[in-house]
Design an enzyme around this catalytic site. Structure first.
Site, short mmCIF file in Angstrom:
data_model
loop_
_atom_site.label_atom_id
_atom_site.label_comp_id
_atom_site.label_asym_id
_atom_site.label_seq_id
_atom_site.Cartn_x
_atom_site.Cartn_y
_atom_site.Cartn_z
N LYS A 193 39.86 40.82 46.09
CA LYS A 193 40.21 40.49 47.48
C LYS A 193 38.96 40.18 48.30
CE LYS A 193 44.60 42.86 47.72
NZ LYS A 193 45.36 44.01 48.18
N SER A 236 50.67 45.48 50.24
CA SER A 236 49.41 45.48 51.00
C SER A 236 49.37 44.43 52.11
CB SER A 236 48.22 45.32 50.06
OG SER A 236 48.33 44.13 49.35
N PRO A 277 42.61 33.95 34.74
CA PRO A 277 42.24 32.97 33.71
C PRO A 277 40.79 32.53 33.85
CG PRO A 277 44.22 32.29 34.90
CD PRO A 277 43.68 33.47 35.61
P1 ADP Z 1 40.16 33.54 29.51
O1 ADP Z 1 40.42 33.84 28.10
O2 ADP Z 1 39.80 34.75 30.31
O3 ADP Z 1 41.18 32.72 30.18
P2 ADP Z 1 38.03 31.95 28.42
O4 ADP Z 1 37.47 32.94 27.48
O5 ADP Z 1 38.86 30.86 27.86
O6 ADP Z 1 38.83 32.68 29.56
O7 ADP Z 1 36.84 31.34 29.25
C1 ADP Z 1 36.82 30.02 29.76
C2 ADP Z 1 35.44 29.42 29.58
O8 ADP Z 1 34.50 30.11 30.38
C3 ADP Z 1 34.93 29.54 28.17
O9 ADP Z 1 34.35 28.34 27.79
C4 ADP Z 1 33.91 30.64 28.23
O10 ADP Z 1 32.90 30.46 27.28
C5 ADP Z 1 33.38 30.54 29.62
N1 ADP Z 1 32.95 31.83 30.14
C6 ADP Z 1 33.71 32.70 30.84
N2 ADP Z 1 33.00 33.80 31.16
C7 ADP Z 1 31.77 33.63 30.66
C8 ADP Z 1 30.58 34.42 30.68
N3 ADP Z 1 30.53 35.62 31.27
N4 ADP Z 1 29.49 33.94 30.07
C9 ADP Z 1 29.55 32.73 29.48
N5 ADP Z 1 30.60 31.93 29.44
C10 ADP Z 1 31.72 32.36 30.02
#
Ligand code: ADP
Length: 794
Positions: A728, A685, A366
């Site tokens: 990991k 593992s 997540p």
């Molecule tokens: P997921 O869907 O993988 O659970 P999200 O897309 O909801 O994650 O991301 C959570 C927050 O982190 C969002 O506000 C997103 O904009 C930010 N975020 C995650 N990865 C990046 C990234 N590589 N660059 C900029 N913002 C990111």
């Protein structure tokens, strides 16, 4: 019985001789006036002869109505003496006569058979004695007949009058029988019943039966009439209401609504097949009374058909480099995902509609940017973005909808989401496909297969919608935390793009470039800055995760508190430093650094792959006096339990080499526990870690606290490769371990790890368990003293 003994009746009967008329489908009774059609030559001649004489003839019924020229034996023996009251010759040559029955007769002899029949017959006169029983019988029969006349539409009222005037039971029976709706055999039987009382009794039975039928008919008639009356009343009232409304210049609200729907259907650009369906439903709606519950159901259905996008679509942006630029602008890092998406869009443009787009599947813990990258793709391509979560969906109907026959039925999630999308080509994100359930209500993944299969999804069938819906222009992206629970058939359809999680450097960059600017702007705090040390402290001590969700949350919390303080007129900082964190976020939640304080016997640190990325996992082994039992606790899955068995077998079989006294095994119970006990754990593992903890406990050699272990173990002590290496290693680094023991098979994947992390860690690649122990276990003092040259290889 009189019938059994006819002679007594005939002894005093007068003899008569007359022409005979055979009839097919009637029985003539005494006292009865009846018109008869005469067509057959023999009959015509008999009538002529009768008219030549005193207008009398004898009428008998033939046994088989179909016989054209019946012989004497085809005729009944009992008939009726009748007189011709009138004769009419018809234009078509047939003759009609009106006859009046006079007296019963028994035919005794055919005196002439050529040309026409002439017979000698005995008159049978009814003779009755006045008896209370006959009187009662007559009254009862008359009462029944009266009811019949009242109920029946075919019996004329004067039938009852003539019955009332009958003076004796035989006569009454004859009158009633002549009017009643009986078949020929029943009539003939009445005619042949010579005893008048018995005749009336038989007739009463028939009368009662007839009355039953008539009553039933009447009942049905009444019901029908009631229904008709009700609906007539309703329609009259409704008509009146309409009239009143027209007078007042008001439109009937239901008509107005229907007209609106009709206009909307006419104006919409739904495909012909759907329009046909809509028109059909509209026609049903027209026929329905406005208050019927069904109208609501049809209205809702029509609304769904009207609200769904059928042809509306957005135009895809064709500038690949602009797409690439936009993805870079909105997301830091993720080079592989971005590259794959740009490729995908480029190929799509070259191949156009023909290309069957693979379904992309974003897999990762997540907060690693899966959803937000999906949104960026939609923006970059100029498409609408919609998202639906499949977490906890167990019922096929949640995907495909319920049939309209269910109360409160609705379309499934796919069609509901398409309505929100408003176009037929959105970027459609299906979240959490690894959390799809399966139970007795059907397998939702089967329905999902149909959604995602380019061969089938141009005609997706939703139970509620009942018309096919075309999903072929949709760009589907699915997401999952881990790939394992996704059904293999679904995995086959998708192209997996991994989101492995971020290292600290990446998180710092994401926070600086995206999270902090976004949060400070949202809270109206554009002047607020975060020092890099503060950021790192938040990452290390306030968020323990592969993604950046908690990091973003912590930043948002700080912003909120600063904004509040500002609103309350308190002093607020312009720069957030490590020292201000305690004030805003409270005490640190995680300690960053070596997990154990000292090297311990029977306690080894494994590194594991979890839904949240990677994590360290302690394995504890204790020995107790016992009988060689193995106890496993900590919610270990089957695979992990088997690894523990394998690790024990390895240890036993190599006891001598490992410096363990073999006899110990029989005298001890071994307890292996993996905290935290409430979290289920599985996977092969942990084998190396368990074996290390076991050897440590049995040989009393402590495990180095800063060594992290991972790898599957075989009975012979070979170490096999593992998955999720990057997660990991990142977890090991985050936890502050110094040395990581990895299977040799995974050496080739090391390049995935950022260089900075590689520099911080000491990697030991091993093929066999013997190579692990010198690294993981501290060297016993005695050995060190005796053989100083063969210490740990690190
Ligand atoms: P997921 O869907 O993988 O659970 P999200 O897309 O909801 O994650 O991301 C959570 C927050 O982190 C969002 O506000 C997103 O904009 C930010 N975020 C995650 N990865 C990046 C990234 N590589 N660059 C900029 N913002 C990111």
């Amino acid at each position: 019985m009189v019938q059994d003994d006819p002679i007594t009746m005939e002894e005093d009967g007068d003899l008569v001789e007359y022409p005979l008329l055979a009839v097919r489908d009637a029985v003539v009774f005494p006292h009865m006036m009846i018109p008869l059609f005469v067509g057959r030559d023999r009959s015509l001649r008999a009538v002529d002869k009768a008219l030549d004489g005193d207008h009398c003839l004898i009428i008998v019924t033939q046994k088989e109505p179909d016989l054209r020229d019946p012989a004497p034996e085809d005729l009944y023996e009992i008939g009726t003496l009748a007189s011709i009251a009138r004769m009419l010759r018809m234009p078509d040559g047939t003759t009609s006569i009106l006859v009046e029955g006079l007296e019963r007769v028994r035919i005794l002899e055919y005196t002439q058979t050529r040309s026409y029949y002439r017979v000698q017959a005995a008159l049978i006169t009814d003779e009755v004695e006045e008896q209370p029983l006959t009187e009662a019988l007559m009254r009862a029969a008359l009462a029944l007949f009266e009811k019949c006349v009242q109920l029946s539409n075919s019996l004329p009222d004067d039938a009852f009058v003539s019955a009332m005037n009958a003076e004796d039971p035989g006569w009454l029976a004859d009158v009633i029988a002549s009017h009643l709706n009986l078949d020929i055999e029943e009539r003939q039987e009445i005619l042949e019943t010579l005893d008048p009382v018995l005749r009336l009794q038989k007739l009463s039975v028939l009368l009662a039966k007839e009355l039953d039928v008539l009553e039933l008919e009447d009942q049905i008639q009444c019901q029908v009439q009631e229904e008709v009356d009700k609906s007539q009343r309703e329609s009259v009232l409704r008509e009146q209401m309409r009239g009143i409304q027209q007078e007042l210049g008001e439109m009937d609200p239901t008509t107005a609504e229907k007209n609106e729907v009709r206009d909307r259907i006419a104006a919409s650009n739904m495909p012909d097949e759907v329009r046909e369906k809509a028109d059909k439903e509209l026609a049903r709606l027209d026929l329905m009374p406005p208050m019927s519950p069904e109208t609501g159901v049809i209205r809702t259905y029509l609304d769904w058909l009207l609200d769904l996008p059928w042809v509306e679509e957005t135009k895809d942006s064709t500038d690949v480099s602009a797409v690439a630029r936009l993805l870079d602008q909105e997301h830091y890092g993720l080079p592989r995902a971005k590259e794959r998406i740009v490729e995908y869009i480029a190929v799509r443009q070259l191949a156009g509609e023909k290309m069957r787009s693979p379904i992309l599947c974003f897999v990762g813990p997540p907060g690693t940017g899966k959803t937000s990258l999906g949104k960026s793709i939609a923006t970059a391509m100029g498409r609408n973005f919609v998202r639906v979560s499949l977490g906890g969906v167990r019922d096929e109907a949640e995907i495909r909808g319920h049939r309209r026959t269910y109360i409160g039925a609705l379309p499934g999630r796919i069609i509901q989401t398409m309505r929100r999308a408003k176009t037929v080509n959105p970027v459609f994100m299906l979240d959490e496909i690894d959390k799809l359930g399966l139970d007795f209500r059907g397998d939702p993944s089967a329905a999902l297969l149909e959604v995602l299969d380019p061969e089938q999804n141009h005609a997706f069938s939703d139970h509620y919608l009942d018309v096919d819906y075309d999903l072929s222009k949709v760009m589907f992206i699915t997401t999952a935390n881990i790939l394992d629970p996704v059904p293999p058939a679904l995995q086959d359809r998708m192209e997996v793009i991994e989101f492995p999680g971020y290292v600290e450097e990446e998180k710092v960059e994401i926070a600086k470039r995206f999270l902090i600017p976004r949060q400070t702007e949202e809270h109206g705090l554009t002047q607020l800055k975060f020092s890099e040390q503060a950021l790192r402290k938040i990452i290390r001590e306030y968020s323990y995760e592969a993604g950046v969700r908690n990091l973003e949350r912590a930043i948002a919390t700080i912003c909120r508190k600063v904004a509040r303080a500002m609103a309350e007129g308190r002093r607020t900082p312009r720069l957030i430093t490590p020292r201000s964190l305690f004030k805003y976020l409270g005490p640190a939640e995680y300690t960053y650094g070596v997990i154990e304080d000292a090297d311990e016997v029977g306690l080894a640190t494994g590194i594991a792959w979890t839904a949240a990325g990677g994590d360290t996992m302690a394995v504890e082994v204790t020995l107790m006096d016992g009988k060689g039992n193995l106890i496993l606790t900590g919610q270990l899955g089957e695979v992990m339990q088997e690894s523990a068995q394998a690790a024990l077998s390895y240890t036993r079989s190599h006891a001598a080499d490992l410096g363990i006294v073999k006899k110990q095994f029989d005298r001890l119970d071994i307890h292996i526990h993996v905290p935290e006990g409430a979290i289920p754990k599985d996977g092969p593992s942990a084998g190396v870690t368990i074996a290390t903890a076991l050897v440590s406990a049995l040989s009393k050699r402590p495990v180095h606290r800063e060594v992290g272990l991972t790898g599957e173990i075989t009975l012979r002590g070979r170490v096999l490769g593992i998955g999720g290496l990057k997660e990991k290693v990142l977890a090991a680094h985050r936890a502050g371990l110094k040395t990581v023991v990895l299977p040799k098979k995974n050496e080739k994947d090391l390049h995935e790890i950022p260089r900075k992390i590689r520099r911080d860690l000491n990697f030991i690649f091993v093929d066999r368990m013997d190579e692990v122990l010198p690294v993981a276990l501290t060297t016993p003092r005695s050995v060190r003293r005796k053989r100083p040259s063969s210490g740990a290889t690190s």
